[in-house]
Structures are given as structure tokens and as C-alpha cells.
Design an enzyme around this catalytic site. Structure first.
Site, PDB file in Angstrom:
ATOM      1  N   ILE A  41       0.882  -1.161   0.000  1.00  0.00           N
ATOM      2  CA  ILE A  41       0.000   0.000   0.000  1.00  0.00           C
ATOM      3  C   ILE A  41       0.920   1.210   0.000  1.00  0.00           C
ATOM      4  O   ILE A  41       1.642   1.405   0.961  1.00  0.00           O
ATOM      5  CB  ILE A  41      -0.826   0.057   1.317  1.00  0.00           C
ATOM      6  N   GLU A  42       0.945   1.972  -1.046  1.00  0.00           N
ATOM      7  CA  GLU A  42       1.860   3.111  -0.998  1.00  0.00           C
ATOM      8  C   GLU A  42       1.081   4.416  -0.972  1.00  0.00           C
ATOM      9  O   GLU A  42       1.597   5.468  -1.309  1.00  0.00           O
ATOM     10  CB  GLU A  42       2.860   3.014  -2.152  1.00  0.00           C
ATOM     11  N   GLN A  43      -0.178   4.314  -0.543  1.00  0.00           N
ATOM     12  CA  GLN A  43      -1.048   5.482  -0.574  1.00  0.00           C
ATOM     13  C   GLN A  43      -0.821   6.414   0.604  1.00  0.00           C
ATOM     14  O   GLN A  43      -0.334   6.019   1.654  1.00  0.00           O
ATOM     15  CB  GLN A  43      -2.515   5.011  -0.594  1.00  0.00           C
TER      16      GLN A  43
END
Ligand SMILES: *[C@@H]1O[C@H](CO)[C@@H](O)[C@H](O)[C@H]1NC(C)=O
Ligand SMILES: *[C@@H]1O[C@H](CO)[C@@H](O)[C@H](O)[C@H]1NC(C)=O
Ligand SMILES: *[C@@H]1O[C@H](CO)[C@@H](O)[C@H](O)[C@H]1NC(C)=O
Ligand SMILES: *[C@@H]1O[C@H](CO)[C@@H](O)[C@H](O)[C@H]1NC(C)=O
Length: 382
Positions: free
Chosen positions: A139-141
Site C-alpha cells: 500500500i503506498e497510498q
């Protein structure tokens, strides 16, 4: 029972017309019991890996068949970010290596516990039907520290780990984090909570110029000091070093210089990213194999930056523009990798294994072997 045996008995072809229902059921039961869906030459290769290695070599694979040339004497986990390849799964299992799914999800959806449960059930089912050994959550949000996503993300990791560990014996759940826990790219995550909730964190020690706050100039993808500062900060927040795997880049950045000074300072275009005025988004990612082919035609030859402990070079494109390329090689990677032994990290890994030249030609073959070689724990190398 193996698949060839069933085929010999004619059980894998479609049943003849008029076979009574009971026989069909018996046949179905027999097939299920035998696990005949297993695509491997030996059915036991479909069993999940249960062994837990002392040292992790965590490999990201993005597809095609380059995996056939990887150094399997080292690999402990392959995170498959390309299309699922059952041949890769069978082969990895034959080498005692885990194969894990990619897990990514939109964070606004996971605030709902029911959504999380169904997402986890779906991933678990996928892992089981593909005979996989876990999941790598990527998850790179952006997450705001005070938002509901902050706690929902920790919950997602915890619930995923609980389900996988319960349903697939020996399975592994990991989570990808930025090079530093200090809200890089506006990712405010509960790092200690997430580390506790999964088997280990894969620290993406690259893209370290994603937010450039000082002068807009080209710089190393993973500078030595900056990289180690990131690990120190994770450890300072009392994350056990055994929960950290060091991720190194097998790619670099090619920047077009607005101006290239005589002392090799390459000014880059201002491309803002998550609040910072400029970013590595001004550059283009290039795999190590492409870089190694280009160095000889550079105008500078290979250079070494002492402050960042990183190689780089300059070249001129056909249109006459100057470029500066920053990358990692065995020298820069091995400097960083000594930290792994000194601080007792869990292991090493890379984004991504496909970036090397596996053509088998003499010069690239040697370069490729050297890149794999530096992954080995230093104490064992002597
Ligand atoms: C992080 O998560 C853990 C486990 O859920 C929790 O106990 C802790 O309070 C959280 N920390 C912060 C700073 O929110
Ligand atoms: C651009 O590079 C040239 C050549 O090194 C140098 O003389 C000049 O001062 C630089 N210009 C700027 C704006 O940095
Ligand atoms: C680049 O030059 C070096 C030194 O002359 C040579 O050993 C190497 O083979 C060359 N690499 C390529 C890809 O041509
Ligand atoms: C890197 O860190 C070391 C030790 O903290 C320090 O002595 C050195 O000056 C730093 N180098 C740079 C370029 O920041």
C-alpha cells in the site's frame, strides 16, 4: 496420487455419456482427495513451505521467465507482482522458497470491517487455489495521521496475518514500507502496530528522492547515509531489527539535466510530489541491465559520489541534451548491506529481480552474478 496416474486410468478425460450420477460423484471425490488440480510434476510441490529461514532473501518478480536464471541457492521468498505462473510456484517450492501474492487495496474501502473481511477471504482463496505461501501487502497510498484509514490499515494487516496463519500453515504476511518511518510521501502509518501485526516489513530503501526539499538537482536513488538513517529511525521506534528486511534497488534514475555544471551538478525540472517542490518523478526509472549497456557510451565514464556513496554518470542524448544517471551497483549495495549484519536485520531483497541481464552473454553474465553475490550475508562470504 499423481496426475499421470489418473490420466493413465482415464480419469482426467471427460466421463463417457451415461455414467450414473453416483460414479460421477465417486470420481469427483477421488479427484479432490488426490489434489489433482496441482499443476506441479510432483503433488507434494503444491504444499506450502513451512521452514522458516534464518536469513531472508526476498525477491520481487514482475513476470516473464527470467526467474529461471535467478540464484535459487539464496532465494527464500518470491513476491509475484506479474501474472501468476504455476511453473514458478512449483520450481520455487522445489527449492524450498515461498511464493507470495501481491496485496493492494484502496484505503478508503478498508475502513469498513466487512469490506476488509471479504478482501482477505478473496486473497486467501486465491493463495490457496494457486498453492501460494502468503501475501506481500503493498500500500503506498497517502494516509493522514488523524484519519480513520490510519487504524484501518493496521487492522487490515493484523486480520490478514491472522487469517493466513490460520488457514495456510507456515504462511508469511509482509508489508512494504518507505525508506524512513517519518511520513515519507505523506504516508502516516502506525509502523510499530503494523510491524507487530505481520511477519516482517520490507523496507523500500529506494526512491529516496521522491520528495526533494532542497535544491532541485539529480541525486542518488538510495544514498548511503539517508538509507541507514531510515533503519536507525525504525529501530529507534522500537521495531525489532528481525522485523526488517532491507530492500535495495536493481534500477536507477535517468534525469534530463536543465543544466549540467562542470562539477557534475545536474539541475532537474521541478516536478512536485505530495507537497515537495521537486521529485525523482522528473527522472525515468531504468533497469540495471540497461545502465550497464550505456555506461561505455557515457561522456563522463563511471563516477563515484563520495557523499552519497553511489555511482553515476553523464551522457548526451541524440537530441543533444545532457543526462545524469544515478544507480546502485555491487559496491554501493554491499556498503549498505553491511548494516544488515551489524544491526541484525532479517535479510535483504530487491526491486526487482527482472532488472538484471539474463541473456547469458559473457560480460552481463558476470555483472549479473556479482549483483546476486552481494546479497549473501557478509560473515558467510569470508
Ligand atoms: C498502533 O497499533 C497498535 C496495535 O493496534 C496500538 O496498540 C497502538 O496504540 C497504535 N499506535 C498508535 C500511535 O496509534
Ligand atoms: C550551467 O552550466 C555551465 C557549465 O558548467 C555553467 O557555466 C553555468 O554557470 C551553469 N548555469 C547555471 C544557471 O547553473
Ligand atoms: C565496457 O568497457 C569495459 C572496459 O573497456 C569492457 O570491459 C566492457 O566489456 C564494456 N562493456 C560493454 C557492455 O561493452
Ligand atoms: C554520513 O554519516 C556520518 C555518520 O553519521 C557522518 O560522519 C557523515 O558526515 C555523513 N555524511 C554525509 C555526506 O552526510
Amino acid at each position: 496420487m499423481s496426475r499421470p496416474q489418473l490420466r493413465r486410468w482415464g480419469l482426467l478425460s471427460s466421463p463417457p455419456r451415461g455414467v450414473p450420477g453416483l460414479a460421477l460423484l465417486a470420481l469427483l471425490a477421488l479427484r479432490l482427495a488426490a489434489g489433482t488440480d496441482c499443476p506441479c510434476p510432483e503433488p507434494e510441490l503444491c504444499r506450502p513451505i513451512r521452514h522458516h529461514p534464518d536469513f531472508e532473501v526476498f525477491v520481487f518478480d514482475v513476470g516473464q521467465k527470467t526467474w529461471k536464471s535467478y540464484d535459487w541457492s539464496q532465494i527464500t521468498t518470491v513476491a509475484t507482482f506479474g501474472k501468476y505462473d504455476s511453473e514458478l510456484m512449483c520450481y520455487a517450492h522445489s527449492k524450498g522458497a515461498r511464493v507470495v501474492l501481491k496485496g493492494d487495496v484502496s484505503l478508503k474501502d478498508i475502513i469498513d470491517p466487512a469490506f476488509r473481511a471479504s478482501w482477505i477471504a478473496q486473497k486467501l482463496n486465491l493463495a490457496k487455489t494457486q498453492y501460494m505461501d502468503g501475501i506481500n501487502i503493498d500500500i503506498e497510498q497517502e494516509v493522514n495521521c488523524l484519519s480513520p484509514e490510519y487504524d484501518a490499515l493496521t487492522a487490515l494487516v493484523k486480520e490478514t496475518t491472522d487469517s493466513f496463519h490460520r488457514e495456510i500453515e507456515g504462511s508469511q504476511v509482509t508489508f512494504d514500507v518507505a525508506w524512513s518511518p517519518k511520513n515519507i510521501d505523506r504516508r502516516c502509518y502506525n509502523y510499530t502496530g503494523i510491524a507487530d501485526a505481520c511477519d516482517f516489513l520490507f523496507v523500500m530503501s529506494y526512491d529516496e528522492q521522491s520528495q526533494i526539499w532542497s535544491e532541485c538537482i539529480a541525486a542518488a536513488n538510495a544514498p548511503y547515509n539517508q538509507t541507514l538513517t531510515g533503519y536507525n529511525d525504525y529501530i529507534k521506534m522500537s521495531i525489532n531489527p528481525k522485523k526488517l528486511v532491507m530492500g535495495v534497488p536493481w534500477y536507477g534514475y535517468d534525469y534530463t539535466c536543465l543544466n549540467l555544471s562542470e562539477d557534475h551538478v545536474c539541475t532537474i525540472a521541478k516536478v512536485p510530489f505530495r507537497g515537495a517542490p521537486c521529485s525523482d518523478a522528473a527522472g525515468r526509472q531504468v533497469p540495471y541491465k540497461t545502465i550497464m549497456k550505456q555506461i561505455n557510451s557515457s561522456i563522463s565514464g563511471n563516477l563515484w559520489d563520495k557523499d552519497q556513496q553511489s555511482p553515476y554518470y553523464n551522457y548526451k542524448d541524440p537530441a543533444g541534451h545532457f543526462h545524469q544517471v544515478w544507480y546502485d551497483n555491487p559496491q554501493s549495495i554491499s556498503l549498505k548491506a553491511t548494516y544488515i549484519q551489524n544491526y541484525g536485520l532479517r535479510g535483504i531483497g530487491m526491486w526487482n529481480a527482472n532488472c538484471l541481464d539474463y541473456s547469458g552473454d559473457a560480460v552481463p553474465k558476470q555483472q549479473t552474478e556479482e549483483m546476486w553475490e552481494v546479497l549473501k550475508p557478509k560473515l558467510l562470504q569470508r
